[in-house]
Design an enzyme around this catalytic site. Structure first.
Site, PDB file in Angstrom:
ATOM      1  N   ASP A 253       0.254   0.748   1.117  1.00 19.89           N
ATOM      2  CA  ASP A 253       0.475   0.814  -0.255  1.00 19.89           C
ATOM      3  C   ASP A 253       0.364  -0.514  -0.959  1.00 19.89           C
ATOM      4  O   ASP A 253       0.687  -1.380  -0.735  1.00 19.89           O
ATOM      5  CB  ASP A 253       2.163   0.930  -0.050  1.00 19.89           C
ATOM      6  CG  ASP A 253       2.939   1.034  -1.446  1.00 19.89           C
ATOM      7  OD1 ASP A 253       2.318   1.073  -2.439  1.00 19.89           O
ATOM      8  OD2 ASP A 253       4.278   0.515  -1.558  1.00 19.89           O
ATOM      9  N   ASN A 256       3.988  -3.148  -5.742  1.00 21.82           N
ATOM     10  CA  ASN A 256       4.463  -4.202  -6.610  1.00 21.82           C
ATOM     11  C   ASN A 256       5.282  -4.941  -6.001  1.00 21.82           C
ATOM     12  O   ASN A 256       6.080  -4.589  -5.040  1.00 21.82           O
ATOM     13  CB  ASN A 256       4.825  -3.322  -7.753  1.00 21.82           C
ATOM     14  CG  ASN A 256       5.443  -4.396  -8.837  1.00 21.82           C
ATOM     15  OD1 ASN A 256       6.396  -5.094  -8.814  1.00 21.82           O
ATOM     16  ND2 ASN A 256       4.758  -3.937 -10.101  1.00 21.82           N
ATOM     17  N   GLN A 270      -1.731   3.904  -7.469  1.00 20.30           N
ATOM     18  CA  GLN A 270      -1.845   4.115  -6.153  1.00 20.30           C
ATOM     19  C   GLN A 270      -0.318   4.152  -5.425  1.00 20.30           C
ATOM     20  O   GLN A 270       0.222   5.201  -4.617  1.00 20.30           O
ATOM     21  CB  GLN A 270      -2.778   3.269  -5.289  1.00 20.30           C
ATOM     22  CG  GLN A 270      -2.825   3.708  -3.858  1.00 20.30           C
ATOM     23  CD  GLN A 270      -2.138   2.940  -2.734  1.00 20.30           C
ATOM     24  OE1 GLN A 270      -1.109   1.980  -3.273  1.00 20.30           O
ATOM     25  NE2 GLN A 270      -2.547   3.034  -1.559  1.00 20.30           N
ATOM     26  N   GLU A 271       0.353   3.115  -5.714  1.00 18.08           N
ATOM     27  CA  GLU A 271       1.689   3.105  -5.275  1.00 18.08           C
ATOM     28  C   GLU A 271       2.601   4.105  -5.629  1.00 18.08           C
ATOM     29  O   GLU A 271       3.455   4.793  -4.952  1.00 18.08           O
ATOM     30  CB  GLU A 271       2.166   1.624  -5.287  1.00 18.08           C
ATOM     31  CG  GLU A 271       3.986   1.726  -4.956  1.00 18.08           C
ATOM     32  CD  GLU A 271       4.556   0.348  -4.917  1.00 18.08           C
ATOM     33  OE1 GLU A 271       5.275  -0.238  -3.945  1.00 18.08           O
ATOM     34  OE2 GLU A 271       4.486  -0.567  -5.870  1.00 18.08           O
ATOM     35  N   GLU A 272       2.744   4.416  -7.036  1.00 14.89           N
ATOM     36  CA  GLU A 272       3.665   5.270  -7.444  1.00 14.89           C
ATOM     37  C   GLU A 272       3.181   6.543  -7.058  1.00 14.89           C
ATOM     38  O   GLU A 272       4.103   7.641  -6.589  1.00 14.89           O
ATOM     39  CB  GLU A 272       3.611   5.403  -9.035  1.00 14.89           C
ATOM     40  CG  GLU A 272       4.070   4.143  -9.830  1.00 14.89           C
ATOM     41  CD  GLU A 272       3.119   2.896  -9.903  1.00 14.89           C
ATOM     42  OE1 GLU A 272       3.448   1.933 -10.477  1.00 14.89           O
ATOM     43  OE2 GLU A 272       2.085   2.961  -9.149  1.00 14.89           O
ATOM     44  N   TYR A 311      -5.058  11.078 -11.469  1.00 16.18           N
ATOM     45  CA  TYR A 311      -4.661   9.999 -11.450  1.00 16.18           C
ATOM     46  C   TYR A 311      -4.157   9.140 -12.528  1.00 16.18           C
ATOM     47  O   TYR A 311      -4.712   9.893 -13.711  1.00 16.18           O
ATOM     48  CB  TYR A 311      -5.886   8.905 -10.882  1.00 16.18           C
ATOM     49  CG  TYR A 311      -5.810   7.549 -10.424  1.00 16.18           C
ATOM     50  CD1 TYR A 311      -4.922   7.328  -9.092  1.00 16.18           C
ATOM     51  CD2 TYR A 311      -6.141   6.108 -10.960  1.00 16.18           C
ATOM     52  CE1 TYR A 311      -4.799   6.063  -8.426  1.00 16.18           C
ATOM     53  CE2 TYR A 311      -5.889   5.264 -10.469  1.00 16.18           C
ATOM     54  CZ  TYR A 311      -5.203   4.940  -9.331  1.00 16.18           C
ATOM     55  OH  TYR A 311      -5.115   3.734  -8.708  1.00 16.18           O
TER      56      TYR A 311
END
EC number: 3.2.1.143
Length: 454
Positions: A253, A256, A270-272, A311
């Site tokens: 991941d 943040n 990507q993380e969200e 995205y």
């Protein structure tokens, strides 16, 4: 810990007014004292809880004729209760995204019928958590039903006031998703798609497939780095595909430092997206303080539920997957070099320590262009740093997903004859020359290949 004095701080501490800014500037102020417990029990809302409960009961008794607008109004009322003067905030919020997320939703009636059960979940906070929830200092285990209880309270905006909230991710309830952004259809559509992911999650919670007693494990990791002559692990370069589709790997991941990033606000990278497609990971926002430079967070056994496409502002929730599967995350935050691209060449040890802390002891890892989007990282350099970290940590196979069709497979095959220490020395040499601005228009891989006859 003096719980009495902390309880008073809890009641006195006011949360920032709803805003669509990605980061509350107040949250950037760091505090020295470690946060060990999250105030979780509704009974700690000495003044608020009776009114919150009254609003929740409205949803329970109206189960036969609930509309999306009714639910929206109640959630707005609950949110307003957390502010000293509800009238002041009432005219600033409009949770219309909640209704819009249900407009055209294929299981709208089914979801509205589940609202009373979501309320029941929220009310179980007392029995499941007995006043406090331990913060993630080393390891926290939660049953899936406990995670569902936490997410029900986040969804209904019950848990808003928190002690020492500045240590937590800036957004840990759903209010910013529900609140409509002024004159920005793109942002509102992004929020609507996120809400639909959460709606599908709650439908899953009340389905036969939900395994309520299975455990999800959250771990904070830290390992001292030693650079030695380990052979490089197997490196597989893929020119296409999604990381979450790679079988039997821990997924990196691109986190943040305040975990989750903008998942409950405007962010959608990507993380969200990982957290939206694996909604149980959202519980980490409640228990995880800022990740330190030499730490990583491991989240194990969260279920992948949601199919998606696109995205950023093109993200679209596509329903639930046919076969639910358990997934593991390695959450590591990359350095931000967006303001100074060349700084990354002086900061490589930080990136090596960070990735090593997450990769240590994990046999198969799937990663990609970590920190190479808005943070400005050079992907070839980040790929090599992660390769060294994985090899030093005992990884057997590193899968790297990219979208560039160049002869990188051949390049990585040439480099695998080096050991970890040799590759790291080449990386240092490259970064020194880059920091001195001696190299232009050449990336880390091409530089190393030019230095030795392979």
């Amino acid at each position: 810990m003096n719980y009495q004095s902390l309880d008073q701080n809890f009641v006195d501490n006011l949360t920032p007014v709803l805003s669509d800014q990605e980061e509350d500037t107040q949250n950037n102020k760091t505090q020295q004292q470690a946060l060990q417990f999250l105030y979780i029990s509704p009974n700690l809302f000495n003044k608020l809880w009776p009114e919150i409960k009254k609003q929740l009961c409205l949803l329970k008794v109206s189960q036969n004729n609930l509309t999306a607008f009714n639910v929206q109004q109640v959630i707005e009322e609950i949110y307003c209760l957390h502010f000293p003067n509800p009238k002041q905030i009432k005219n600033k919020i409009n949770f219309r995204n909640f209704c819009q997320a249900l407009d055209g939703f294929p299981q709208k009636k089914e979801f509205l019928a589940k609202i009373p059960q979501i309320v029941e979940l929220a009310l179980k906070m007392d029995s499941e958590f007995t006043d406090y929830l331990s913060m993630l200092i080393e390891r926290v285990e939660l049953k899936r039903i406990q995670v569902a209880i936490l997410l029900a309270n986040m969804f209904l905006c019950v848990m808003h006031l928190q002690p020492d909230y500045k240590l937590l991710p800036s957004v840990f309830i759903m209010a910013k998703l529900f609140n409509i952004s002024n004159e920005d259809n793109g942002q509102n559509n992004n929020k609507i798609q996120k809400i639909r992911c959460l709606i599908y999650y709650f439908l899953h919670v009340f389905s036969p497939e939900f395994k309520s007693q299975e455990k999800i494990i959250f771990t904070r990791k830290k390992h001292n780095l030693t650079i030695h002559n380990n052979p490089l692990c197997e490196f597989i370069y893929c020119e296409y595909g999604q990381m979450e589709n790679v079988q039997d790997c821990y997924i990196v991941d691109f986190a943040n430092k305040k975990i989750g990033g903008g998942v409950l606000n405007l962010g959608c990278v990507q993380e969200e997206i990982l957290f939206l497609t694996h909604p149980e990971a959202l519980a980490s926002l409640l228990i995880t303080t800022e990740i330190k430079p030499d730490e990583s967070i491991i989240i194990e056994k969260v279920n992948r539920l949601i199919m998606y496409d696109g995205y950023k502002d093109k993200f679209e929730c596509k329903g639930t997957i046919k076969q639910i599967k358990s997934t593991n995350f390695i959450c590591i935050d990359a350095g931000d070099y967006s303001g100074n691209y060349h700084l990354q060449y002086k900061d490589i040890k930080r990136e090596l320590i960070k990735s090593y802390s997450g990769f240590y002891g994990i046999p198969r890892i799937c990663t990609g262009k970590w920190g190479c989007g808005v943070f400005g990282g050079e992907w070839q350099l980040k790929a090599l740093i992660q390769w060294v970290a994985a090899s030093l940590g005992g990884c057997k196979q590193l899968v790297f997903i990219n979208d560039e069709s160049y002869a990188y497979n051949q390049a990585f095959n040439l480099l695998k004859g080096l050991n970890s220490n040799q590759l790291w020395e080449y990386i240092q040499k490259y970064c020194y020359k880059k920091s001195q601005e001696e190299l232009n228009n050449i990336n880390a891989i091409d530089f190393i290949l030019s230095q030795q006859k392979f």
